[in-house]
Design a protein around this motif. Structure first.
Motif, mmCIF file in Angstrom:
data_model
loop_
_atom_site.group_PDB
_atom_site.id
_atom_site.type_symbol
_atom_site.label_atom_id
_atom_site.label_comp_id
_atom_site.label_asym_id
_atom_site.label_seq_id
_atom_site.Cartn_x
_atom_site.Cartn_y
_atom_site.Cartn_z
ATOM 1 N N THR A 111 0.645 -1.204 -0.166
ATOM 2 C CA THR A 111 -0.099 0.030 0.131
ATOM 3 C C THR A 111 1.321 1.254 -0.108
ATOM 4 O O THR A 111 1.819 1.207 0.719
ATOM 5 N N ARG A 112 0.330 1.828 -0.743
ATOM 6 C CA ARG A 112 1.442 3.268 -1.036
ATOM 7 C C ARG A 112 0.823 4.373 0.277
ATOM 8 O O ARG A 112 -0.340 4.223 0.485
ATOM 9 N N THR A 113 1.660 5.088 0.808
ATOM 10 C CA THR A 113 0.327 6.015 2.093
ATOM 11 C C THR A 113 1.300 7.325 1.643
ATOM 12 O O THR A 113 0.498 8.471 2.518
ATOM 13 N N GLY A 114 2.022 7.545 0.226
ATOM 14 C CA GLY A 114 2.125 9.537 0.468
ATOM 15 C C GLY A 114 2.887 9.342 -1.385
ATOM 16 O O GLY A 114 1.984 8.677 -1.909
ATOM 17 N N ARG A 115 3.240 10.052 -1.894
ATOM 18 C CA ARG A 115 3.218 10.933 -3.557
ATOM 19 C C ARG A 115 5.027 10.038 -3.629
ATOM 20 O O ARG A 115 5.726 10.618 -2.719
ATOM 21 N N PRO A 116 5.203 10.032 -4.595
ATOM 22 C CA PRO A 116 6.602 9.951 -4.772
ATOM 23 C C PRO A 116 7.106 11.371 -5.662
ATOM 24 O O PRO A 116 6.678 12.505 -5.296
ATOM 25 N N CYS A 117 8.396 11.076 -5.731
ATOM 26 C CA CYS A 117 9.314 12.086 -6.066
ATOM 27 C C CYS A 117 8.688 12.489 -7.570
ATOM 28 O O CYS A 117 8.305 11.607 -8.175
ATOM 29 N N THR A 118 9.862 13.757 -8.115
ATOM 30 C CA THR A 118 9.735 13.694 -9.687
ATOM 31 C C THR A 118 11.009 12.677 -10.320
ATOM 32 O O THR A 118 11.812 12.378 -8.822
ATOM 33 N N SER A 119 10.930 12.515 -11.171
ATOM 34 C CA SER A 119 11.870 11.626 -11.702
ATOM 35 C C SER A 119 13.369 12.465 -11.647
ATOM 36 O O SER A 119 13.280 13.924 -12.095
ATOM 37 N N GLN A 120 14.360 11.757 -11.768
ATOM 38 C CA GLN A 120 15.946 11.722 -11.370
ATOM 39 C C GLN A 120 16.669 11.576 -12.502
ATOM 40 O O GLN A 120 16.500 10.599 -12.969
ATOM 41 N N CYS A 121 17.739 12.137 -13.120
ATOM 42 C CA CYS A 121 18.460 12.056 -13.936
ATOM 43 C C CYS A 121 19.947 12.040 -13.481
ATOM 44 O O CYS A 121 20.480 12.873 -13.572
ATOM 45 N N ALA A 122 21.234 11.112 -13.518
ATOM 46 C CA ALA A 122 22.498 10.759 -13.727
ATOM 47 C C ALA A 122 22.386 10.637 -15.463
ATOM 48 O O ALA A 122 22.771 9.377 -15.511
ATOM 49 N N PRO A 123 23.109 11.521 -16.164
ATOM 50 C CA PRO A 123 23.930 10.856 -17.350
ATOM 51 C C PRO A 123 25.499 10.990 -16.963
ATOM 52 O O PRO A 123 26.039 11.518 -16.367
ATOM 53 N N PHE A 124 25.828 10.168 -17.503
ATOM 54 C CA PHE A 124 27.034 9.915 -17.646
ATOM 55 C C PHE A 124 28.221 9.256 -18.787
ATOM 56 O O PHE A 124 27.227 8.985 -19.262
ATOM 57 N N GLY A 125 29.414 9.065 -19.180
ATOM 58 C CA GLY A 125 29.460 8.372 -20.003
ATOM 59 C C GLY A 125 28.982 9.102 -21.412
ATOM 60 O O GLY A 125 28.859 10.676 -21.158
ATOM 61 N N LEU A 126 29.715 9.054 -22.304
ATOM 62 C CA LEU A 126 29.286 9.583 -24.100
ATOM 63 C C LEU A 126 27.176 9.804 -23.428
ATOM 64 O O LEU A 126 26.782 10.829 -24.249
ATOM 65 N N ASP A 127 27.039 8.072 -23.773
ATOM 66 C CA ASP A 127 25.560 8.680 -24.089
ATOM 67 C C ASP A 127 24.929 7.381 -23.051
ATOM 68 O O ASP A 127 23.713 6.546 -23.526
ATOM 69 N N GLN A 128 25.279 7.551 -21.809
ATOM 70 C CA GLN A 128 25.048 6.782 -20.968
ATOM 71 C C GLN A 128 23.933 7.568 -19.720
ATOM 72 O O GLN A 128 24.145 8.972 -19.355
ATOM 73 N N HIS A 129 22.713 7.271 -19.199
ATOM 74 C CA HIS A 129 22.515 7.774 -18.767
ATOM 75 C C HIS A 129 21.109 6.796 -17.360
ATOM 76 O O HIS A 129 20.557 5.715 -17.528
ATOM 77 N N LEU A 130 21.086 7.171 -16.327
ATOM 78 C CA LEU A 130 20.149 6.184 -15.362
ATOM 79 C C LEU A 130 19.224 6.868 -14.822
ATOM 80 O O LEU A 130 19.780 8.537 -14.531
ATOM 81 N N ARG A 131 17.798 6.941 -15.063
ATOM 82 C CA ARG A 131 17.064 8.072 -14.102
ATOM 83 C C ARG A 131 15.629 6.494 -13.362
ATOM 84 O O ARG A 131 15.968 5.436 -13.325
ATOM 85 N N TRP A 132 15.809 7.350 -12.256
ATOM 86 C CA TRP A 132 14.924 6.838 -11.293
ATOM 87 C C TRP A 132 14.236 7.945 -10.832
ATOM 88 O O TRP A 132 13.983 9.288 -10.304
ATOM 89 N N GLN A 133 13.004 7.142 -9.996
ATOM 90 C CA GLN A 133 11.995 7.970 -8.947
ATOM 91 C C GLN A 133 11.563 6.913 -8.032
ATOM 92 O O GLN A 133 11.388 5.925 -7.793
ATOM 93 N N SER A 134 11.572 7.881 -6.506
ATOM 94 C CA SER A 134 11.871 6.780 -5.563
ATOM 95 C C SER A 134 10.420 7.131 -5.186
ATOM 96 O O SER A 134 9.772 8.490 -5.058
ATOM 97 N N GLU A 135 9.681 6.258 -3.922
ATOM 98 C CA GLU A 135 8.614 6.617 -3.596
ATOM 99 C C GLU A 135 9.023 6.084 -1.505
ATOM 100 O O GLU A 135 8.977 4.844 -1.641
ATOM 101 N N PRO A 136 9.050 6.440 -0.848
ATOM 102 C CA PRO A 136 9.477 5.595 0.781
ATOM 103 C C PRO A 136 7.600 5.466 1.341
ATOM 104 O O PRO A 136 6.751 5.946 0.686
#
Lengths: 335, 582
Positions: A111-136
């Motif tokens: 069950t969720r009890t709150g709201r997630p954050c907006t998505s965040q993105c980590a670019p690195f290397g030449l054309d790589q990235h990691l995007r994530w969205q969290s919800e505690p």
């Protein structure tokens, strides 16, 4: 040149384009007493070629204070389907994850009890990235079972995230990630939750991506950006307290990795707002992931221990002690 | 066997690693407000004892350059290098090559404990005036002294108390006017211990872990930054090797090994005539050079220092057994200010106690079977046997010289005797035994031999010099134990080599007398001759050259050993000989 950040949209419902494109759903929960912890990761890796079929892997970790760490291989089954708060209206609230043979299993109502954050993105290397969205603040109620053990009723509170991106483990470098939920009331969200992330690419020491986020009563109230956070570690967790997972890794002569820090302190400050997270590591499960681009495995250490969170945000003092889950991940190029 | 400060006179005896000279005036909360010159002098004094490798490196950078130091409180100091030592004084020098001005800004940048030591002394952060090449050398020396020394807890305490006592000298810390601490605006000065909104500062001041975590009692792990808002370091990357505080670490190692020794001595009869004598003897231990070498060598080769504790205890037991027998052979009456065992309890009981201690030591080596396994234990036995053989051979050589009333002509003969008698079991064998505990064997163990051979000889020469001149300076006494015993030292060899025929004949007559027939006046006559012929200066200079040869061999021979805290500790010990005050 701007990096290619993948298909349009933060988490597009689009096929994974090649063998470095990935997405996953991550779950981590702890009981308020810290007796039981559950961590699961359901990931899909893209594939190249005309008949490309992605490769899915799922792993379940259960830590019991008495029985220690128990893990499936990378073949845990998920039924009826993966739950996610990011598609809450369509998702079932019940999820069962289990090992095919003699491994741990969980059957949880989420069950969720709150709201997630907006998505965040980590670019690195030449054309790589990691995007994530969290919800505690995710609640999980049901049963867990260690390998071959009896089922145990649990009431857990934890964290959920979705990730999509395109990266190779050596270029990514590593990360320090974690969360702490204040002990919640019988219903509703925790009074406070904290999620922190620091992604440190192998190259460019000044190109780290990080954030510290604070939720109050299920709402994200403060986001400290990367320039306003400060991360330090001290000491080393005894190697006797670091357990190599999944079970197969121990039989394959997996190379040792760096020592896990025994203590982590993260300080964030913006204007008059300040937050300090002090985590004391007690035990760690080292998940050994094979790397698609090298022989050295990428290790994700799931670290459990108490955390003290203190701060002064929005004119209010806050402070609590609760169990934390921290990930120290990295080592694909330097094991 | 080493004399290890045996003497024929009672009274306070200096320990092997004692510092010389009076304590400089450091910042003392009960005394007058410390001055900049005081705290700088105290810093150099602390570093000489606690981090000799830093001092030696800074002295090498300074060379012959003399510095005049000016502090913001109006005081002045002087700094110069002599061989591998730094000479600091809290008064203005008569002349100086380079002038250094520590204003408030420089204090903040260099010794500001509110933030971590910066990596570099940035251009412009220190006001240095002098010829360009000398200014650069001073920069490098100051960078070593400030950045690396600032990591030592003892030095931090010095500067913290100075800063607390004299905040007006430091200027405002960055962001001090907006600093809010526990809801209170800290406008103006902010003492470092009151800040804490930096992660590393949090570790240091707001939530210190107490003592720094010790790994097996030898190495310390300092907090480190992973991200400070501008630069990242992967958590998985190797930690930079911290400079060990030699005094603290040696104390920790000595105490740990002493506990193990007490555990190894059985609580059984006969107590008063054997085991109590054995148990009482370890209380005469020195500062822990051998235990530290053993544990550090184990750590340097990747082992767990705890695995080396038992063999380090065995080594100390062997040492004690040898000393008891040595005192009988040398007819010494006192050791470290207390009567020798045979003087107190008779020769018979003393010989028996020495034998008993040696048996316990053998037992201690064998007891490693349970923890280290057969192969390593056999390696330890092999090393211990070799060490004992070298030691008794060295003792035999020197006793023969004394019995025949001969003095070797060359220093090489002394090197050979000294290496056998003291070098092996004081320096070389402790390192080799530690490495065996870490699983090393064969030629890999030989990396220690040459480096610690020269260091051991230099150490022994310095001990002999201190036996002649040190105690006189410190205690106002002239025990001259070595001269009374007729010990063949480098000074004596040099004296007999350089004295004219008439003096040499007189000295030979004095040396030919039996031990009981040699009076304090005779020893004083020999000492006067040594001073006349420059034998003591020669020995000091020779020890310095040999020590530097040892440290060079250390860097060369141990190049293959990865830089870790065990190796850093070994380096500190190696450099201790070069910076030891004489």
């Amino acid at each position: 040149m701007l990096p290619n950040l993948g298909p349009v949209g933060p988490f597009p419902d689009a096929p994974l384009g090649d063998h470095l494109e990935r997405r996953w759903l991550h779950y981590a929960f702890r009981s308020p007493s810290g007796d039981v912890s559950v961590i699961a990761n359901l990931s899909t890796l893209g594939s190249s070629g005309p008949a490309a079929v992605g490769q899915s892997m799922s792993i379940l970790l259960v830590h019991d204070r008495e029985a220690g760490w128990h893990s499936s291989q990378f073949n845990a089954s998920v039924t009826p389907r993966a739950w996610s708060s990011f598609g809450a209206s369509k998702s079932p609230s019940r999820m069962r994850i289990s090992s095919p043979t003699h491994g741990p299993s969980v059957d949880l109502r989420l069950t969720r009890t709150g709201r997630p954050c907006t998505s965040q993105c980590a670019p690195f290397g030449l054309d790589q990235h990691l995007r994530w969205q969290s919800e505690p603040g995710i609640r999980a109620t049901g049963v867990t079972a260690a390998s071959g053990g009896d089922e145990r009723p649990v009431r857990l509170v934890g964290y959920h995230e979705r990730v999509r991106g395109r990266w190779g483990w050596p270029d990514l470098g590593g990360w320090v990630f974690g969360f702490v939920n204040d002990t919640p009331a019988p219903s509703g969200p925790p009074a406070y939750s904290v999620v922190f992330t620091l992604i440190t690419p192998r190259d460019n020491a000044d190109a780290a991506t990080g954030s510290v986020m604070l939720w109050r009563s299920g709402r994200l109230v403060r986001h400290f950006p990367r320039r306003r956070i400060d991360v330090a570690v001290s000491g080393s967790l005894s190697r006797d307290d670091v357990h190599v997972l999944p079970p197969l890794a121990a039989t394959l002569g997996t190379a040792p990795t760096a020592e896990v820090p025994a203590r982590l302190v993260i300080v964030a400050q913006t204007g008059d707002d300040r937050l300090c997270i002090d985590v004391d590591a007690r035990t760690a499960g080292r998940i050994v992931n094979s790397s698609e681009l090298g022989l050295a495995p990428f290790s994700v250490h799931e670290v459990l221990g108490p955390a003290v969170v203190t701060g002064h945000v929005g004119g209010r003092q806050l402070g609590f002690t609760a169990g934390a889950v921290v990930e120290f991940a990295g080592g694909a190029h330097a094991d | 066997m080493p004399t290890d400060h045996a003497s024929t006179s009672p009274g306070p005896q200096r320990a092997a690693t004692d510092s010389d000279g009076p304590e400089p005036d450091g910042p003392d909360s009960d005394g007058p407000e410390p001055t900049g010159a005081d705290v700088f002098t105290a810093t150099v004094h602390e570093l000489t004892q606690r981090a000799p490798a830093i001092v030696a490196a800074a002295a090498a950078e300074l060379g012959a350059i003399s510095l005049a130091l000016h502090f913001g409180d109006g005081t002045a100091g002087a700094l110069s290098a002599h061989r591998s030592r730094l000479i600091a004084a809290a008064h203005s020098p008569a002349s100086a090559d380079v002038e250094v001005y520590f204003d408030a800004r420089a204090m903040n940048l260099i010794f500001d404990l509110a933030s971590r030591p910066i990596d570099e002394v940035l251009p412009g952060s220190l006001d240095v005036r002098g010829p360009r090449d000398q200014v650069l050398a001073v920069w490098r020396a100051m960078r070593l002294l400030s950045q690396r020394a600032a990591g030592l807890r003892a030095v931090q305490e010095l500067w913290r108390s100075y800063r607390d006592a004299s905040p007006h000298l430091w200027g405002k810390p960055p962001g001090a006017t907006n600093n809010v601490i526990d809801g209170t605006a800290a406008d103006g000065w902010a003492a470092p211990r009151d800040t804490g909104w930096r992660a590393l500062d949090f570790f240091d001041h707001r939530q210190p872990t107490g003592d720094r975590p010790l790994v097996g009692g030898t190495v310390a792990s300092a907090p480190r930054s992973l991200w400070d808002g501008t630069r990242a370091t992967g958590w998985w990357l190797p930690e930079p090797v911290a400079d060990a505080d030699l005094v603290d670490v040696m104390t920790a190692c000595r105490d740990r090994v002493r506990r193990e020794m007490n555990r190894l001595i059985p609580d059984r009869q006969p107590k008063s005539s054997l085991y109590e004598l054995i148990r009482a003897y370890p209380t005469r231990q020195g500062k822990g050079l051998r235990p530290t070498l053993t544990l550090a060598a184990c750590a340097a080769f990747g082992g767990r220092p705890d695995d080396a504790v038992r063999v380090a205890a065995a080594l100390e037991l062997f040492h004690n057994g040898f000393l008891i027998h040595d005192d009988i052979a040398d007819e010494s009456t006192h050791r470290r200010g207390r009567p020798t065992l045979h003087t107190e309890h008779g020769v018979g009981l003393a010989v028996n106690a020495g034998d008993g201690i040696n048996l316990l030591a053998v037992d201690a080596v064998l007891s490693n079977l349970e923890t280290l396994g057969l192969a390593r234990t056999l390696g330890l036995i092999h090393e211990v046997l070799h060490m004992c053989r070298e030691t008794v051979e060295g003792q035999a050589i020197e006793l023969e010289w004394i019995r025949r009333a001969t003095v070797p002509r060359s220093d090489q003969a002394y090197y050979r005797m000294s290496t056998k008698k003291t070098g092996w079991y004081t320096c070389i064998s402790p390192c080799r035994l530690g490495a065996v505990c870490a699983g090393e064997s064969g030629p890999a163990l030989d990396v220690f031999n040459e480096a610690f051979r020269w260091i051991g000889i230099a150490f022994q020469i310095q001990d002999d010099v201190l036996n002649l001149i040190g105690e006189e300076a410190l205690y106002g006494k002239e025990p001259l134990g070595d001269l009374l015993e007729g010990k063949r030292t480098v000074m004596l060899i040099h004296l007999m080599r350089t004295a004219d025929d008439r003096d040499r004949a007189r000295l030979a007559e004095l040396l030919a007398r039996p031990r009981q027939g040699r009076a304090q006046e005779d020893a004083a006559e020999i000492l006067a001759a040594m001073q006349h012929y420059g034998s003591i200066d020669y020995a000091i200079d020779l020890a310095d050259r040999l020590a530097r040869r040892g440290t060079q061999r250390f860097e060369r021979d141990l190049r293959a050993v990865p830089e870790n805290e065990g190796k850093a500790l070994l380096r500190q010990i190696a450099n201790y000989v070069t910076t030891r005050p004489l």
